[in-house]
Write a protein that holds these residues in place. Structure first.
Motif, short mmCIF file in Angstrom:
data_model
loop_
_atom_site.label_atom_id
_atom_site.label_comp_id
_atom_site.label_asym_id
_atom_site.label_seq_id
_atom_site.Cartn_x
_atom_site.Cartn_y
_atom_site.Cartn_z
N TYR A 198 0.84 -1.19 0.00
CA TYR A 198 0.00 0.00 0.00
C TYR A 198 0.88 1.24 0.00
O TYR A 198 2.03 1.22 0.44
CB TYR A 198 -1.00 0.03 1.16
CG TYR A 198 -0.45 -0.19 2.55
CD1 TYR A 198 -0.17 0.87 3.39
CD2 TYR A 198 -0.26 -1.49 3.03
CE1 TYR A 198 0.30 0.67 4.68
CE2 TYR A 198 0.21 -1.71 4.32
CZ TYR A 198 0.48 -0.63 5.13
OH TYR A 198 0.96 -0.84 6.42
N ASN A 200 -1.79 -0.83 -9.13
CA ASN A 200 -2.84 -0.63 -8.13
C ASN A 200 -4.14 -0.24 -8.84
O ASN A 200 -4.26 0.86 -9.38
CB ASN A 200 -2.42 0.47 -7.16
CG ASN A 200 -3.46 0.73 -6.08
OD1 ASN A 200 -4.51 0.10 -6.04
ND2 ASN A 200 -3.17 1.67 -5.20
N ASP A 230 -6.94 0.67 -7.75
CA ASP A 230 -7.65 1.80 -7.15
C ASP A 230 -7.15 3.13 -7.72
O ASP A 230 -7.87 4.12 -7.72
CB ASP A 230 -7.48 1.81 -5.63
CG ASP A 230 -8.14 0.61 -4.97
OD1 ASP A 230 -9.14 0.10 -5.53
OD2 ASP A 230 -7.64 0.16 -3.91
N PRO A 248 -7.24 2.27 -12.94
CA PRO A 248 -8.29 1.33 -13.36
C PRO A 248 -7.83 0.49 -14.55
O PRO A 248 -7.16 0.99 -15.45
CB PRO A 248 -9.46 2.23 -13.72
CG PRO A 248 -9.22 3.50 -12.94
CD PRO A 248 -7.73 3.67 -12.90
N SER A 253 -7.12 13.34 -12.07
CA SER A 253 -6.54 12.13 -11.49
C SER A 253 -5.03 12.04 -11.67
O SER A 253 -4.39 11.18 -11.06
CB SER A 253 -7.19 10.89 -12.12
OG SER A 253 -7.01 10.89 -13.53
#
Length: 501
Positions: free
Chosen positions: A80, A401, A403, A406, A421
């Motif tokens: 993470y 990732n 999240d 996409p 983004s």
């Protein structure tokens, strides 16, 4: 009797160590395979027997156990963003794991990548930093463009028909080796002129091929470093190119050390101008100078060469991407025979998006880079860990990732055109790592990527042979992580035609 006692003591020691690591170690509460908790040979199994599939195994383990897993007796791997930032970006209280780095780069432990002491690394980066500053890059942009022009001429004149297609990986790596050697030493290896290959390119590829053996059996490389050259070549013929490359740099260093007046005769500043400068308090040893040269050439050529290989493939595979690149470049660059500067190219939105997506796919180093928790380390990913704990996170888990990105396994430059983004995605884009130990040549790499890909897509019509259009299955980015960094299992060929209008 003595040997029986010795055997009993050995068995008792091993049993006690196994029990401690399994039931009493400070990391015992973190989930992971039992075998990984007991021995570091868990990593060796996936690196050597499974040919570098450790990262694929890490993905499976995170899906099974969660975001923090124990993958060694004293090692945690995270999945993470906060942990990555704590380890690498904000990790001023963590140091490189000496056992890992001095084995993984045992061919050049005194190069900047292999330096684990924080102060020693900072001193080396302070010396070399000016050579790789943005200002220095812009001053020597012509050097990069000259090498690109050579590649363009070679492709246009010798690889312009279906019977003379070109292997792009070899072409790009030859170009980037010539660029980095000209930039760092003011003396190109002329890999382009030698048919897209010379001993330096071979040495870099050979280092990658044997990296896992080197990682877990570093004494072999140490032996190569000290043994007579003839003996090494006789015992290990594959090391011949590495021996030649080291000898070449040794000759350069000896000449400049004995003829300092020749520093003023070279076309541009070199690493030796900085490392051998009289103001340097502690001049590196000749061994350190050789190993720094090896480090810079390897890191400065393979990462960019691989990125160009990956990006070109996906552009040719997807006509929509290819068309957008060409249209933007033609509009911004109407006269292709007049060079377009790096500062102009980096303002082109779609080219920039394409390069960022290329870097997301062609991660510089895919293997986790371990750091050691220090006494002053506050937290790692929200966890307070005992000093001495080894922590790491593969960049793959940032770049893939879902999240943040996409449909992460789809090559899609358009994702970078959404300003809302982009800022968040940039936090997870780390092809050159981040923080105080990030890649020293990041400014040079960005400049090369803009100039190389800009020139290639503006000046050439390219197409893939039908046999290469499904080659995505052979790209080991996702299913077959065969090396320390992402590589192609094979090479693809391209038909080239000069744009005449």
């Amino acid at each position: 009797m003595f040997f029986r006692l010795l055997a009993c003591l050995a068995i008792f020691y091993i049993a006690a160590k196994v029990l401690y690591r399994r039931y009493f170690h400070p990391l015992r509460k973190y989930p992971g395979p039992v075998f990984a908790a007991l021995t570091s040979w868990y990593e060796a199994y996936y690196n050597i027997i499974k040919r570098g599939n450790l990262v694929v195994e890490l993905e499976r383990l995170h899906n099974l156990y969660g975001p923090v897993i124990r993958i060694g007796p004293n090692t945690l791997h995270f999945n993470y963003r906060r942990a990555y930032q704590d380890i690498y970006t904000n990790g001023s209280t963590l140091v490189k794991d000496q056992e890992f780095y001095h084995s993984a780069v045992s061919h050049a432990p005194q190069g900047s990548v292999g330096l684990c002491d924080r102060q020693e690394s900072k001193s080396r980066r302070t010396i070399l930093g000016p050579l790789f500053s943005r200002r220095a890059i812009l001053d020597l942009e012509y050097t990069i463009q000259e090498k690109i022009n050579i590649l363009m001429t070679l492709l246009e004149n010798h690889h312009n028909s279906p019977t003379t297609s070109v292997q792009m990986s070899a072409a790009y790596r030859s170009l980037t080796i010539d660029i980095i050697t000209s930039y760092c030493f003011a003396e190109s290896t002329n890999s382009l002129a030698s048919g897209f290959g010379n001993y330096e390119q071979k040495s870099i590829q050979e280092n990658l091929n044997r990296l896992w053996i080197q990682r877990h059996f570093p004494f072999l490389i140490s032996f190569v470093s000290i043994a007579p050259q003839k003996l090494i070549i006789w015992l290990f013929p594959d090391f011949n190119s590495f021996v030649e490359m080291s000898a070449q740099y040794e000759r350069q260093i000896d000449y400049l050390t004995n003829n300092p007046e020749d520093f003023s005769k070279v076309e541009n500043e070199t690493i030796y101008h900085h490392l051998l400068h009289p103001k340097v308090r502690e001049r590196p040893s000749k061994t350190a100078l050789i190993q720094e040269a090896i480090t810079l050439v390897g890191a400065g050529s393979d990462t960019v060469g691989n990125a160009c290989t990956v990006g070109t493939f996906y552009a040719l595979k997807n006509p929509a991407i290819y068309q957008k690149l060409v249209e933007e470049l033609c509009e911004a660059w109407p006269d292709k025979d007049r060079p377009l500067s790096y500062t102009t190219l980096e303002k082109l939105p779609y080219l920039t998006a394409f390069i960022k997506e290329t870097l997301r796919f062609s991660i510089g180093v895919i293997h986790p880079l371990p750091r050691v928790v220090g006494p002053a380390t506050p937290e790692v990913g929200g966890l307070k860990l005992p000093p001495g704990t080894i922590v790491e996170m593969s960049t793959l888990f940032l770049h893939m990732n879902p999240d943040v990105f996409p449909d992460p396994t789809t090559f899609n430059p358009d994702r970078w055109l959404d300003e809302n983004s982009t800022n968040e995605m940039m936090q997870d884009l780390a092809p050159f790592s981040k923080g105080p130990r990030m890649c020293l040549g990041i400014n040079l790499a960005w400049c090369e990527l803009y100039l190389i890909l800009g020139n290639v897509f503006r000046k050439l019509n390219m197409s893939l042979p039908d046999s290469n259009k499904d080659m995505i299955a052979d790209y080991c980015h996702w299913d077959h992580v065969d090396y320390f960094s992402t590589q192609w299992q094979g090479d693809y060929e391209v038909f080239v035609q000069k744009i005449t209008e």
